[in-house]
Write a protein that holds these residues in place. Structure first.
Motif, PDB file in Angstrom:
ATOM      1  N   GLY A   1       0.797  -1.221   0.000  1.00  0.00           N
ATOM      2  CA  GLY A   1       0.000   0.000   0.000  1.00  0.00           C
ATOM      3  C   GLY A   1       0.831   1.271   0.000  1.00  0.00           C
ATOM      4  N   MET A   2       2.131   1.143   0.262  1.00  0.00           N
ATOM      5  CA  MET A   2       2.954   2.355   0.390  1.00  0.00           C
ATOM      6  C   MET A   2       4.001   2.507  -0.704  1.00  0.00           C
ATOM      7  SD  MET A   2       3.510   2.730   4.528  1.00  0.00           S
ATOM      8  CE  MET A   2       4.305   1.163   4.773  1.00  0.00           C
ATOM      9  N   LEU A   3       4.348   1.412  -1.370  1.00  0.00           N
ATOM     10  CA  LEU A   3       5.391   1.525  -2.395  1.00  0.00           C
ATOM     11  C   LEU A   3       4.870   2.286  -3.608  1.00  0.00           C
ATOM     12  CD1 LEU A   3       7.001  -2.032  -2.299  1.00  0.00           C
ATOM     13  CD2 LEU A   3       8.200   0.134  -1.883  1.00  0.00           C
ATOM     14  N   LYS A   4       5.723   3.112  -4.132  1.00  0.00           N
ATOM     15  CA  LYS A   4       5.344   3.880  -5.321  1.00  0.00           C
ATOM     16  C   LYS A   4       5.448   2.993  -6.555  1.00  0.00           C
ATOM     17  CE  LYS A   4       6.728   8.561  -4.192  1.00  0.00           C
ATOM     18  NZ  LYS A   4       7.735   9.566  -4.500  1.00  0.00           N
ATOM     19  N   HIS A   5       4.675   3.345  -7.540  1.00  0.00           N
ATOM     20  CA  HIS A   5       4.706   2.555  -8.782  1.00  0.00           C
ATOM     21  C   HIS A   5       5.726   3.115  -9.765  1.00  0.00           C
ATOM     22  CE1 HIS A   5       1.043  -0.091  -8.226  1.00  0.00           C
ATOM     23  NE2 HIS A   5       1.176   0.599  -7.097  1.00  0.00           N
ATOM     24  N   ASP A   6       6.903   3.433  -9.257  1.00  0.00           N
ATOM     25  CA  ASP A   6       7.969   3.849 -10.177  1.00  0.00           C
ATOM     26  C   ASP A   6       8.756   2.591 -10.566  1.00  0.00           C
ATOM     27  OD1 ASP A   6       9.318   3.252  -7.865  1.00  0.00           O
ATOM     28  OD2 ASP A   6       9.775   5.329  -7.343  1.00  0.00           O
ATOM     29  N   ALA A   7       9.799   2.750 -11.338  1.00  0.00           N
ATOM     30  CA  ALA A   7      10.481   1.575 -11.899  1.00  0.00           C
ATOM     31  C   ALA A   7      10.895   0.580 -10.806  1.00  0.00           C
ATOM     32  CB  ALA A   7      11.688   2.028 -12.700  1.00  0.00           C
ATOM     33  N   GLU A   8      11.587   1.082  -9.773  1.00  0.00           N
ATOM     34  CA  GLU A   8      12.070   0.158  -8.732  1.00  0.00           C
ATOM     35  C   GLU A   8      10.918  -0.383  -7.889  1.00  0.00           C
ATOM     36  OE1 GLU A   8      14.469   3.401  -7.626  1.00  0.00           O
ATOM     37  OE2 GLU A   8      16.252   2.147  -7.376  1.00  0.00           O
ATOM     38  N   GLY A   9       9.994   0.506  -7.589  1.00  0.00           N
ATOM     39  CA  GLY A   9       8.851   0.114  -6.769  1.00  0.00           C
ATOM     40  C   GLY A   9       8.029  -0.965  -7.459  1.00  0.00           C
ATOM     41  N   LYS A  10       7.841  -0.787  -8.742  1.00  0.00           N
ATOM     42  CA  LYS A  10       7.003  -1.708  -9.504  1.00  0.00           C
ATOM     43  C   LYS A  10       7.527  -3.136  -9.439  1.00  0.00           C
ATOM     44  CE  LYS A  10       4.013  -0.617 -13.278  1.00  0.00           C
ATOM     45  NZ  LYS A  10       3.760   0.641 -13.950  1.00  0.00           N
ATOM     46  N   GLU A  11       8.827  -3.246  -9.595  1.00  0.00           N
ATOM     47  CA  GLU A  11       9.428  -4.579  -9.571  1.00  0.00           C
ATOM     48  C   GLU A  11       9.199  -5.242  -8.211  1.00  0.00           C
ATOM     49  OE1 GLU A  11      13.738  -4.871 -10.148  1.00  0.00           O
ATOM     50  OE2 GLU A  11      13.348  -6.938  -9.468  1.00  0.00           O
ATOM     51  N   CYS A  12       9.373  -4.456  -7.181  1.00  0.00           N
ATOM     52  CA  CYS A  12       9.180  -4.955  -5.822  1.00  0.00           C
ATOM     53  C   CYS A  12       7.712  -5.361  -5.620  1.00  0.00           C
ATOM     54  CB  CYS A  12       9.590  -3.862  -4.843  1.00  0.00           C
ATOM     55  SG  CYS A  12       9.889  -4.427  -3.186  1.00  0.00           S
ATOM     56  N   ILE A  13       6.822  -4.503  -6.108  1.00  0.00           N
ATOM     57  CA  ILE A  13       5.391  -4.770  -5.965  1.00  0.00           C
ATOM     58  C   ILE A  13       5.013  -6.095  -6.639  1.00  0.00           C
ATOM     59  CG2 ILE A  13       3.111  -3.982  -6.782  1.00  0.00           C
ATOM     60  CD1 ILE A  13       4.118  -1.100  -6.197  1.00  0.00           C
ATOM     61  N   GLU A  14       5.556  -6.310  -7.826  1.00  0.00           N
ATOM     62  CA  GLU A  14       5.238  -7.555  -8.537  1.00  0.00           C
ATOM     63  C   GLU A  14       5.685  -8.774  -7.746  1.00  0.00           C
ATOM     64  OE1 GLU A  14       6.897  -7.048 -12.462  1.00  0.00           O
ATOM     65  OE2 GLU A  14       5.397  -5.469 -12.856  1.00  0.00           O
ATOM     66  N   ARG A  15       6.863  -8.663  -7.162  1.00  0.00           N
ATOM     67  CA  ARG A  15       7.362  -9.799  -6.376  1.00  0.00           C
ATOM     68  C   ARG A  15       6.516 -10.007  -5.129  1.00  0.00           C
ATOM     69  NH1 ARG A  15      13.678  -8.631  -5.958  1.00  0.00           N
ATOM     70  NH2 ARG A  15      13.856 -10.781  -5.320  1.00  0.00           N
ATOM     71  N   ILE A  16       6.090  -8.911  -4.532  1.00  0.00           N
ATOM     72  CA  ILE A  16       5.249  -9.025  -3.329  1.00  0.00           C
ATOM     73  C   ILE A  16       3.935  -9.721  -3.663  1.00  0.00           C
ATOM     74  CG2 ILE A  16       3.902  -7.724  -1.627  1.00  0.00           C
ATOM     75  CD1 ILE A  16       6.044  -5.588  -1.651  1.00  0.00           C
ATOM     76  N   VAL A  17       3.325  -9.291  -4.752  1.00  0.00           N
ATOM     77  CA  VAL A  17       2.016  -9.855  -5.099  1.00  0.00           C
ATOM     78  C   VAL A  17       2.121 -11.362  -5.314  1.00  0.00           C
ATOM     79  CG1 VAL A  17       0.177  -9.842  -6.838  1.00  0.00           C
ATOM     80  CG2 VAL A  17       1.139  -7.684  -6.027  1.00  0.00           C
ATOM     81  N   LYS A  18       3.161 -11.773  -6.034  1.00  0.00           N
ATOM     82  CA  LYS A  18       3.346 -13.215  -6.285  1.00  0.00           C
ATOM     83  C   LYS A  18       3.569 -13.968  -4.980  1.00  0.00           C
ATOM     84  CE  LYS A  18       5.357 -13.221 -10.879  1.00  0.00           C
ATOM     85  NZ  LYS A  18       6.644 -12.818 -11.389  1.00  0.00           N
ATOM     86  N   ARG A  19       4.398 -13.381  -4.140  1.00  0.00           N
ATOM     87  CA  ARG A  19       4.739 -14.054  -2.896  1.00  0.00           C
ATOM     88  C   ARG A  19       3.521 -14.179  -1.980  1.00  0.00           C
ATOM     89  NH1 ARG A  19       9.926 -15.013  -1.015  1.00  0.00           N
ATOM     90  NH2 ARG A  19       9.837 -16.026   1.014  1.00  0.00           N
ATOM     91  N   LEU A  20       2.750 -13.104  -1.900  1.00  0.00           N
ATOM     92  CA  LEU A  20       1.574 -13.109  -1.031  1.00  0.00           C
ATOM     93  C   LEU A  20       0.605 -14.221  -1.403  1.00  0.00           C
ATOM     94  CD1 LEU A  20       0.676  -9.333  -0.558  1.00  0.00           C
ATOM     95  CD2 LEU A  20       1.233 -10.974   1.244  1.00  0.00           C
ATOM     96  N   HIS A  21       0.501 -14.397  -2.695  1.00  0.00           N
ATOM     97  CA  HIS A  21      -0.420 -15.397  -3.213  1.00  0.00           C
ATOM     98  C   HIS A  21      -0.042 -16.796  -2.724  1.00  0.00           C
ATOM     99  CE1 HIS A  21      -3.654 -16.064  -5.921  1.00  0.00           C
ATOM    100  NE2 HIS A  21      -3.023 -17.119  -6.426  1.00  0.00           N
TER     101      HIS A  21
END
Ligand code: GLC
Length: 554
Positions: free
Chosen positions: A292-312
């Motif tokens: 909910g806090m990471l920005k959707h910039d280049a670095e943030g996006k990559e992190c977000i994608e990994r988080i979503v997969k992991r959470l699942h």
């Protein structure tokens, strides 16, 4: 702040978070203030949630509750409503303020214990990251966010230090277990020293510190509505570094996080190595908070994608394999062993003979919990308080599982609460097992300290879980018990004994998190809208597994 409310949040990952940002601005606070005029006993929680859903809200997470700034000694929460505060509350505030630690004139944290009577200081004169969490929540709820901001920035700064144990360098993202401010009265300078595990007893790095840091950053953001701190490049980087440590690929076959013994609140050898529930629940919560806090910039996006997969993968694993209720226990009891291939029912080859006797009596017909650990041929059936409460708060537990956890606490009140809330773990290990598991640790003898001791700090987590599940009366019962002893006993760190009746053998007095935990529990009951700071609603994307018993086999 307004601009942030409208920021572009990816629809795939955090619909509920997006709702929050909007709702926090829409929610009309006076409604809650009016509710607060009546005693919380009189109004049911469902009534309150109906009120909230009528306003287009269906969860507490969405509530926005900035506390009012108060006078130095006056707790705002009790000053602005009609409650007659318990006499202990004023004492607790005073004691909490005595524990404040300053760096160059600014408050940056609270010391672990202000126990002048104790000859041995050890490291109780430090600001522990995990210990500061209830202090931080108390200050946020009381409308004093500055100290929390200072703490977040100071610890972030410490994260940037090079961390070494002997000749070995720790990961960049590691957060300290604790830090200390050294005052030089002659030169009039303040310097910081930090411990990342290199001084800690057992030399274990605190895996929980980084997670608590992220959770606290969200609490600060939710409570103040100030998104600018979380949005700074420094905080964004701090979050990414913490998560990079945990999201890296390796040899693991499980999405859970592999840990050494003693890497969390239980910071001594207690047989929690492997995949301890405390760390798994905090990991899950931190992942969701970061999302909910990471920005959707280049670095943030990559992190977000990994988080979503992991959470699942993570929620599936935890809800299926860590969950234990009567049905599940019966299934394990009847397991066949030595199964091979994908069709195996007993995936981890758990030998039914390894199920301890006590768990058959402990398990109520109604109720359940996340067990302590799951790894090949090893299930640690012990009940751990923190992990189960955080599972409820983070919605790692499904709605049904959350209810079942509360059912179990009620059904096993004597064992888990007894005379002092709340057991850190249940049951204690003793005799030969204690020798093997703890390495003959004299501090962790049966029903003491981490080995089945009772820790007042856990009261805030229980209270938050009670409110989230709509069962505030359970929290009230626990708080009543604490109020008969805590002040009289000078706020001990922990209690000993099967019922938690005796002040702990080596317990510090004026233990700050016992004090702050009590205050947070009181303020949460008084104004349940505070819950939003430390609670996350179920994410619709993380669909619960269909049925526990069938999930085990699929
Ligand atoms: C003990 C506890 C730990 C706590 C520290 C400071 O080491 O085990 O959880 O953070 O004391 O209170």
């Amino acid at each position: 702040m307004d601009g942030l409310g409208l920021r572009n949040v990816g629809s795939h990952c955090s619909i509920s978070e997006m709702d929050d940002y909007e709702i926090s601005r829409l929610l009309d606070k006076p409604k809650l203030n009016i509710e607060r005029q009546r005693s919380f006993d009189e109004r049911s929680l469902s009534e309150l949630s109906v009120g909230l859903s009528r306003a287009g809200l269906d969860n507490f997470e969405s509530t926005y509750s900035p506390g009012g700034r108060s006078g130095f000694n006056t707790p705002a929460s009790s000053a602005r409503n009609s409650f007659e505060p318990h006499p202990m509350v004023a004492d607790a505030w005073e004691a909490l303020r005595r524990s404040l630690v300053y760096f160059r004139g600014q408050p940056v944290g609270t010391i672990a214990a202000v126990d002048h009577a104790s000859e041995e200081v050890l490291n109780y004169d430090q600001v522990f990251v995990r210990d500061f969490v209830p202090s931080a929540l108390a200050f946020l709820m009381n409308g004093e966010p500055e100290i929390v901001k200072n703490f977040l920035l100071k610890t972030l700064h410490l994260q940037g230090w090079e961390k070494r144990i002997d000749r070995f360098k720790l990961g960049e993202g590691a957060m300290p277990a604790s830090f200390k401010v050294l005052h030089d009265p002659v030169r009039k300078t303040d310097t910081l020293i930090a411990d990342f595990g290199e001084s800690a007893i057992g030399r274990v790095a605190p895996v929980d510190s980084g997670f608590w840091w992220i959770i606290l950053l969200r609490a600060y953001t939710k409570s103040t509505g100030d998104h600018s701190l979380a949005e700074t490049p420094e905080c964004q980087k701090g979050m990414r570094l913490i998560l990079t440590l945990c999201l890296s690929e390796g040899f693991d076959t499980f999405p859970t996080l592999l840990c050494a013994d003693g890497c969390s609140m239980i910071d001594r050898r207690m047989g929690i190595y492997g995949y301890p529930i405390e760390i798994q629940a905090l990991f899950f919560m931190a992942l969701r908070c970061a999302l909910g806090m990471l920005k959707h910039d280049a670095e943030g996006k990559e992190c977000i994608e990994r988080i979503v997969k992991r959470l699942h993968a993570f929620s599936y694993h935890m809800r299926s394999y860590f969950w234990l209720d009567f049905q599940q226990l019966n299934d394990i009891y009847r397991y066949k062993t030595e199964e091979y291939s994908h069709t195996a029912v007993n995936k981890f080859n758990v030998i039914p003979d390894s199920i301890p006797e006590w768990v058959f009596d402990f398990m109520p017909t109604r109720g359940g919990y996340f067990i302590g650990n799951v790894s090949p041929a090893r299930m640690d059936f012990r009940w751990f308080c923190l992990g189960n409460c955080v599972a409820i708060l983070s919605s790692l537990a499904t709605h049904e599982q959350s209810m079942a956890i509360m059912d179990l606490i009620e059904a096993r009140w004597e064992e888990l609460v007894g005379e002092m809330p709340l057991k850190i773990s249940y049951p204690a290990i003793e005799g030969h097992e204690w020798r093997i598991v703890t390495g003959c640790d004299p501090k962790n003898t049966r029903w003491s300290y981490h080995n089945g001791g009772s820790w007042p700090v856990l009261l805030w987590l229980l209270t938050a879980a009670c409110i989230k599940t709509g069962r505030p009366q359970i929290a009230r019962r626990a708080i009543d018990l604490a109020e008969t002893r805590l002040l009289k006993d000078s706020w001990p760190e922990y209690y000993d004994g099967k019922l938690g009746r005796y002040i702990g053998k080596q317990a510090r007095k004026y233990q700050t998190w016992s004090i702050a935990g009590y205050l947070v529990a009181k303020m949460l009951l008084e104004d349940p809208s505070h819950l939003g700071m430390i609670s996350l609603e179920e994410d619709r994307q993380l669909k619960p597994v269909m049925k526990r018993s069938s999930s085990w086999t699929c």
